[in-house]
Design an enzyme around this catalytic site. Structure first.
Site, short mmCIF file in Angstrom:
data_model
loop_
_atom_site.label_atom_id
_atom_site.label_comp_id
_atom_site.label_asym_id
_atom_site.label_seq_id
_atom_site.Cartn_x
_atom_site.Cartn_y
_atom_site.Cartn_z
N ASP A 52 2.11 4.49 1.92
CA ASP A 52 2.17 4.92 3.32
C ASP A 52 1.18 6.07 3.52
OD1 ASP A 52 3.53 4.30 5.76
OD2 ASP A 52 4.60 6.20 5.61
N ASP B 92 0.85 -1.19 0.00
CA ASP B 92 0.00 0.00 0.00
C ASP B 92 0.89 1.25 0.00
OD1 ASP B 92 0.92 -0.67 2.60
OD2 ASP B 92 -0.46 0.77 3.46
#
Ligand SMILES: [Zn+2]
Length: 286
Positions: A210, A208
């Site tokens: 951050d 993902d």
């Protein structure tokens, strides 16, 4: 016997297809490794597998016994380590489900963990300008390319302490520093592997963005878990190709990393320490 070590990160606790599997409990002078190590044969090569958080993900990044893990690998004859890790992305172009063949590290841990075999009674300063084995890195990069995976050739991994993720201010700070991906574990492994003259490479899989990313708010745990599983699947395919392509003999400098590094007067090194570190320094000090 020369073996290839595989360290599994979040989501990777088992590798299917390893033949002649044996589970080995390894004792080290630094205490117990993360768990039992699995030895066997993968793609015609001898391998050793270890999930760094142990099966069931029970050890947090700050409490992993990195010294015991790398020592155990060395004891089992590992000359090269491919380390898999889930990471967060600090750059727009490093998208979830991409891989990064990391070539640099920045350490932001608080030294709760031991990152050297040389702490008391013996001093050694290894060269660490290039913390990753380039020979091994080009193999994993090539393997990713050959499978048409999106793999980025190089990137800096910032190692935070954790276990909480970054604040927004920290995340933006790291971006300002030009960091590429963020994780909690690989720096210590890279350093210890170099001290043990083991080639080391990090294969980082982006789960993902951050928290700096505008999308971050809408990311659900579900999506992260889905990405994690997809990444693990791809990482296993990549690993099979990479292992096939590893030559039996190393021609990189990693294998001689300690040659000029130990500064302590040989006469002053305690006998017990020489014995404990024999598999690492025995080549140079008897
Ligand atoms: Zn190397």
């Amino acid at each position: 016997m020369s073996r290839i070590g595989i360290i599994g990160g979040s989501g990777l606790y088992k590798i299917e297809g390893i033949k002649n599997v044996k589970e080995v409990q390894v004792r080290t002078p630094f205490g117990a490794p993360s768990g039992k190590l699995v030895t066997g044969n993968l793609e015609g090569k001898e391998v050793v597998f270890m999930p760094r958080h142990d099966v069931g993900h029970r050890i947090s990044p700050s409490h992993i016994n990195y010294r015991a893990n790398i020592y155990a690998m060395k004891k089992l004859g590992v000359e090269r380590i491919i380390s898999m890790t889930a990471c967060g992305s600090l750059k727009e172009e490093l998208k979830p489900l991409d891989f990064v063949a990391v070539d640099q590290f920045v350490d932001r841990t608080n030294y709760a963990r031991d990152m050297s075999f040389f702490t008391e009674g013996i001093v050694a300063h290894i060269e660490f300008a290039h913390p990753v084995c380039e020979e091994l890195r080009s193999i994993i990069y090539g393997a990713g390319k050959s499978l048409n995976l999106t793999i980025h050739n190089g990137g800096t991994y910032i190692n935070m302490e954790g276990p909480a993720f970054s604040t927004l201010a920290e995340s933006n700070l790291y971006r300002g520093w030009g960091m590429d991906v963020i994780g909690m574990t690989n720096f210590a492994e890279a350093k210890l592997a170099r001290e043990a003259e083991i080639c080391y490479v990090t294969l980082a899989a982006v789960t993902d963005y951050d928290c700096w990313h505008p999308q971050h708010e809408s990311v659900t745990i579900d999506m992260i878990i889905r990405n994690l599983h997809k990444n693990v699947e791809n990482a296993k395919r990549l690993l099979s190709v990479a292992i096939k392509n590893i030559e039996p003999r190393r021609s990189c400098a990693c294998k001689d990393a300690l040659k000029y590094a130990i500064l302590t007067d040989r006469k002053l090194i305690p006998a017990k320490l020489k014995k404990d570190l024999n598999i690492i320094i025995g080549k140079y000090i008897r």
